[in-house]
Design a protein around this motif. Structure first.
Motif, PDB file in Angstrom:
ATOM      1  N   GLU A  49       3.368  -4.981   0.855  1.00 59.34           N
ATOM      2  CA  GLU A  49       2.511  -5.981   0.233  1.00 59.34           C
ATOM      3  C   GLU A  49       2.025  -5.498  -1.136  1.00 59.34           C
ATOM      4  OE1 GLU A  49      -0.758  -8.801   2.277  1.00 59.34           O
ATOM      5  OE2 GLU A  49      -1.260  -6.699   2.236  1.00 59.34           O
ATOM      6  N   GLN A  50       1.712  -4.200  -1.196  1.00 62.36           N
ATOM      7  CA  GLN A  50       1.159  -3.654  -2.442  1.00 62.36           C
ATOM      8  C   GLN A  50       2.167  -3.666  -3.587  1.00 62.36           C
ATOM      9  OE1 GLN A  50      -0.595   0.248  -1.785  1.00 62.36           O
ATOM     10  NE2 GLN A  50      -1.419  -0.470   0.164  1.00 62.36           N
ATOM     11  N   CYS A  52       4.846  -5.743  -3.907  1.00 60.69           N
ATOM     12  CA  CYS A  52       5.480  -7.045  -4.194  1.00 60.69           C
ATOM     13  C   CYS A  52       4.849  -7.677  -5.440  1.00 60.69           C
ATOM     14  CB  CYS A  52       5.346  -7.991  -3.007  1.00 60.69           C
ATOM     15  SG  CYS A  52       6.136  -9.586  -3.337  1.00 60.69           S
ATOM     16  N   PRO A  53       5.681  -8.040  -6.428  1.00 66.23           N
ATOM     17  CA  PRO A  53       5.119  -8.583  -7.677  1.00 66.23           C
ATOM     18  C   PRO A  53       4.600 -10.007  -7.545  1.00 66.23           C
ATOM     19  CG  PRO A  53       7.519  -8.554  -7.791  1.00 66.23           C
ATOM     20  CD  PRO A  53       7.148  -7.855  -6.512  1.00 66.23           C
ATOM     21  N   THR A  54       5.001 -10.742  -6.512  1.00 64.65           N
ATOM     22  CA  THR A  54       4.656 -12.166  -6.466  1.00 64.65           C
ATOM     23  C   THR A  54       3.919 -12.580  -5.198  1.00 64.65           C
ATOM     24  OG1 THR A  54       6.834 -12.639  -5.524  1.00 64.65           O
ATOM     25  CG2 THR A  54       6.626 -12.829  -7.907  1.00 64.65           C
ATOM     26  N   LEU A  70      11.507 -12.405  -5.511  1.00 63.71           N
ATOM     27  CA  LEU A  70      12.396 -12.217  -6.658  1.00 63.71           C
ATOM     28  C   LEU A  70      13.649 -11.439  -6.258  1.00 63.71           C
ATOM     29  CD1 LEU A  70       9.800 -11.325  -9.451  1.00 63.71           C
ATOM     30  CD2 LEU A  70      10.590 -13.573  -8.706  1.00 63.71           C
ATOM     31  N   CYS A  72      13.926  -8.443  -5.688  1.00 66.63           N
ATOM     32  CA  CYS A  72      13.993  -7.170  -6.414  1.00 66.63           C
ATOM     33  C   CYS A  72      14.191  -6.033  -5.427  1.00 66.63           C
ATOM     34  CB  CYS A  72      12.734  -6.955  -7.251  1.00 66.63           C
ATOM     35  SG  CYS A  72      11.215  -6.696  -6.322  1.00 66.63           S
ATOM     36  N   PRO A 208       7.742 -15.215 -11.104  1.00 75.42           N
ATOM     37  CA  PRO A 208       6.912 -14.176 -11.734  1.00 75.42           C
ATOM     38  C   PRO A 208       5.673 -14.755 -12.421  1.00 75.42           C
ATOM     39  CG  PRO A 208       9.195 -14.054 -12.519  1.00 75.42           C
ATOM     40  CD  PRO A 208       9.075 -15.304 -11.714  1.00 75.42           C
ATOM     41  N   ILE A 210       3.603 -17.082 -11.171  1.00 78.56           N
ATOM     42  CA  ILE A 210       2.688 -17.698 -10.196  1.00 78.56           C
ATOM     43  C   ILE A 210       1.252 -17.584 -10.700  1.00 78.56           C
ATOM     44  CG2 ILE A 210       1.638 -17.377  -7.906  1.00 78.56           C
ATOM     45  CD1 ILE A 210       4.355 -16.636  -6.833  1.00 78.56           C
TER      46      ILE A 210
END
Lengths: 251, 507
Positions: A49-50, A52-54, A70, A72, A208, A210
């Motif tokens: 969770e930490q 994750c960019p989105t 994404l 990634c 990205p 959001i």
């Protein structure tokens, strides 16, 4: 003249056989649909969770929202119990937004796309593409379906210049405020009945971008959606798969 | 050394410096230094505002001195909300000053063409309680021509093809275009505003989507910038593979452009072949990192994906096939008189005008200007391998196409040599935290031209300001300029010969 003919011979026949034959080989490093093993997840750990960019990783129980993902892959190697593994499966398209949340190791049967629901367009689907804040990657990998390698025209699917000639919209980008009105006007110009297809995580959730005040977190809040094809960008194969399922060409 | 720049702070591309060491000056000196430097052949790579204490604005300029391989940094603080415009004495400042006006509501007095470029709320104003209503996209005082038989053609924002949105206004007399005005901003996503306060977990993804077809170029500029700000070195293998990714991106896009140029003059063989071959190049990037646009590959401290001998050999094998297919497909263009008749003499830009406008990339090199960051401001692998600069003197659609073809061939040669000599060792080191109070500039020759990233860190080592200048920012005006005196039916062809980024401009 002769050199044109010679070039034609040299370039050979290049159209893929899919869906009658096997799909074209994807890179072994391609990150497709993730497999999620919720029972392995340690509720006390939040590394995925930490990173994750989105905000695509959901926890308790563990799940990944492909609409935000994404692809990634940053979460998977951090998981101490290997509860998230990105597979090579390109089949990520879904009709319903809820079904984009992956919470199981396997793809649930019968939930891919409401195959055949749009059989009206099975043999002819004309689409108008609207980029609404897209970065030109989803656009490029949609455009590539028109090349000889993919030959989208053989399925009766074609991108047309005017929304008035179209059966629906294929939308990319997070829907920037500056494109909102143009998108809605284009939608209104498409005659009924019509379909809306969202390509890329931006168009589904904002990607990205959001929660930027300059964007609308995708088109889902503005228009009724028939098909979501997640990715950043989705590979051409993932887009083709989605379009063929929507029109009932494959199931 | 010139009078103008001799006392101004300078450093190399990809270096960082203490902000305190950078030359501060009065606004008058700032203005005259830029004007004088550009007269002497320097280029404005960036010109932007940074908010400082008490709501005041500091203007920064990054001037590139290609002949000496240095960038000059200078700044001046504003006291009020206006200053004397630089543009009347230095045309290449015009778009930058419009941006400053829009972002910070600071007026460059005397600017001849002062209107929005992206149509967004000024920076620093929260969404609630705005002093004035949001600007309405595309609503501005467009330049108009009146007279008998003069008519206006408006195109966009939604175009006919699968292409990003923008609005184009042509002032025509019959087929003849007197003037074209391009109004952008439809793709504005507010990225630059969000970069301040970073880096954070989203930053690299912003870089990879600033302009999606330039994912490698922008993520490379960002990575080299943060490495400079954190005094992190990059392993040799990562430097080579970053160069490989950058050149693959160039080949893929140039190939697509050559195909599209063929398509716009109705020459279908090259259109068909190049469309397919471009996909093969994207798949080479995917072989390295799984993503056709190179996303996930370039990361601060190195690269996200290493390659072994087998993968290297497969890339070399595909490179041979690519070269063969491409030379046949593209060769058809130059040997077809019907193609050449449409390419030659269309959308010509004179070298003199190119320099005045400050164009970058293939568009500048197609005007005979020898300018390429890979040679002029070498960084990373380009310090060890010099790719020859490809130019063509004629400034027309043909030149912009032919320069692309020359660059493809030189990039293929680069790839072959680099892959054959791929060094061993680590591919990724852990980046250190950014140092506080520093400024760095990173220039990368992306496939469209110079990508410029500038970052200033605050006392916590976070970005106080992050400035992105996509090559399209320099070149959009040139497309409008190239259309003057052309037939409106040549617009698609001229447009494709520049193939500029909408989102890279709109940010």
């Amino acid at each position: 003249m002769l050199d044109i003919l010679w070039a034609r011979l040299q370039q050979k026949h290049r159209t893929i056989e899919f869906p009658d034959g096997p799909p074209p080989a994807l890179s072994d490093r391609y990150q497709g649909r993730p497999a999620v093993f919720a029972e392995k997840c340690d509720p006390a750990c939040s590394l995925c969770e930490q990173v994750c960019p989105t905000g695509a990783v959901l926890r308790n129980p563990l799940g990944i929202d492909l609409g935000k993902c994404l692809f990634c892959g940053a979460c998977a190697p951090l998981c101490p119990s290997r509860a998230i593994i990105f597979s090579n499966d390109y089949r990520v398209a879904e009709s319903s937004r809820e079904n984009l949340v992956v919470a199981a190791p396997e793809r649930p049967a019968g939930q891919i796309v409401a195959a055949g629901a749009k059989r009206l367009f099975a043999k002819s689907l004309k689409l108008r593409q609207v980029s609404a804040g897209g970065c030109n990657a989803c656009e490029a990998d949609t455009n590539v379906l028109g090349t000889v390698g993919w030959d989208l025209g053989r399925f009766g699917i074609q991108f047309v210049a005017s929304p008035r000639h179209a059966d629906g919209l294929l939308i990319t980008g997070p829907v920037s405020e500056n494109m909102r009105l143009a998108l809605l006007k284009t939608y209104r110009a498409v005659p009924e009945p019509k379909v809306v297809i969202l390509v890329g995580s931006c168009a589904i959730s904002g990607g990205p971008f959001i929660d930027h005040e300059e964007v609308h977190n995708g088109a889902g809040g503005l228009l009724p959606v028939d098909l979501h094809i997640p990715g950043c960008p989705p590979s051409p194969l993932a887009i083709l798969d989605g379009l063929l399922r929507l029109t009932g060409r494959i199931s | 050394m010139s009078v103008a720049t001799s006392n101004i702070f300078s450093m190399s591309n990809g270096q960082a410096a203490d902000i305190a060491n950078v030359t501060g000056m009065s606004l008058g000196d700032f203005r005259s230094s830029i004007i004088e430097a550009v007269k002497q052949g320097l280029r404005i790579s960036a010109l932007f505002g940074q908010p400082i204490e008490e709501g005041r604005l500091r203007l920064w300029a990054v001037l590139s001195h290609d002949a000496r391989s240095v960038v000059h940094l200078l700044h001046a603080d504003l006291d009020g909300d206006r200053y004397d415009s630089i543009t009347p004495d230095c045309p290449q400042a015009h778009w930058f000053e419009r941006e400053i006006f829009e972002q910070w509501k600071v007026k460059p007095c005397g600017h001849p063409w002062l209107k929005p470029i992206r149509f967004h709320a000024p920076y620093g104003q929260a969404s609630q309680g705005r002093a004035e209503p949001l600007p309405e996209i595309g609503v501005t005082d467009f330049f108009g021509i009146e007279g008998c038989e003069v008519h206006e053609v408006a195109v966009g924002p939604v175009h006919a093809g699968i292409i990003e949105p923008g609005h184009f206004r042509f002032q025509c007399h019959g087929e003849n275009v007197f003037h074209l005005e391009i109004s952008l901003g439809y793709q504005h996503r507010g990225v630059e505003r969000k970069l301040a306060g970073g880096p954070d977990r989203r930053t690299i993804h912003y870089m990879e989507t600033l302009s999606g077809d330039t994912s490698v170029g922008h993520s490379l500029a960002y990575s080299e910038l943060t490495e400079a700000l954190s005094a992190t070195s990059t392993p040799a293998k990562a430097q080579v593979l970053r160069g490989v990714a950058l050149e693959l991106e160039r080949i893929a896009n140039h190939t697509g452009d050559l195909g599209a140029l063929a398509g716009d003059v109705g020459y279908l063989p090259t259109l068909s072949y190049c469309g397919r071959i471009r996909g093969d190049v994207l798949n080479m990037s995917a072989l390295i990192c799984g993503n056709r646009f190179g996303r996930g590959l370039v990361r601060p401290g190195g690269i996200g994906f290493d390659i072994d001998g087998d993968r290297r050999d497969e890339l070399l094998r595909r490179l041979d096939l690519l070269e063969k297919d491409l030379s046949v497909a593209v060769g058809l263009l130059w040997n077809s008189s019907s193609v050449m008749a449409r390419f030659e003499g269309t959308g010509t830009i004179l070298r003199r005008d190119c320099l005045a406008m400050g164009l970058v990339g293939p568009a500048a090199r197609a005007c005979g200007v020898e300018q390429d960051i890979r040679r002029d401001m070498p960084h990373s692998i380009f310090q060890l391998y010099q790719i020859p600069v490809s130019t063509c003197p004629t400034g027309d659609v043909f030149a912009r196409g032919y320069v692309r073809w020359l660059e493809i061939q030189r990039s293929v040669a680069f790839l072959r040599e680099q892959l054959r000599g791929l060094p061993g060792g680590a591919a990724q080191l852990s980046p250190r935290p950014l140092q506080p109070g520093r400024i760095a500039v990173s220039l990368v020759e992306g496939w469209r031209g110079e990508i410029c990233h500038v970052a200033l860190t605050d006392s916590q080592g976070k970005f106080a300001r992050y400035k992105v200048v996509d090559p399209s920012f320099h070149n959009w005006f040139a497309l409008a300029y190239a259309l003057r005196g052309q037939q409106i039916s040549d617009f698609p062809l001229c447009n494709k010969s520049f193939n500029l980024s909408y989102c890279g401009h709109d940010l």
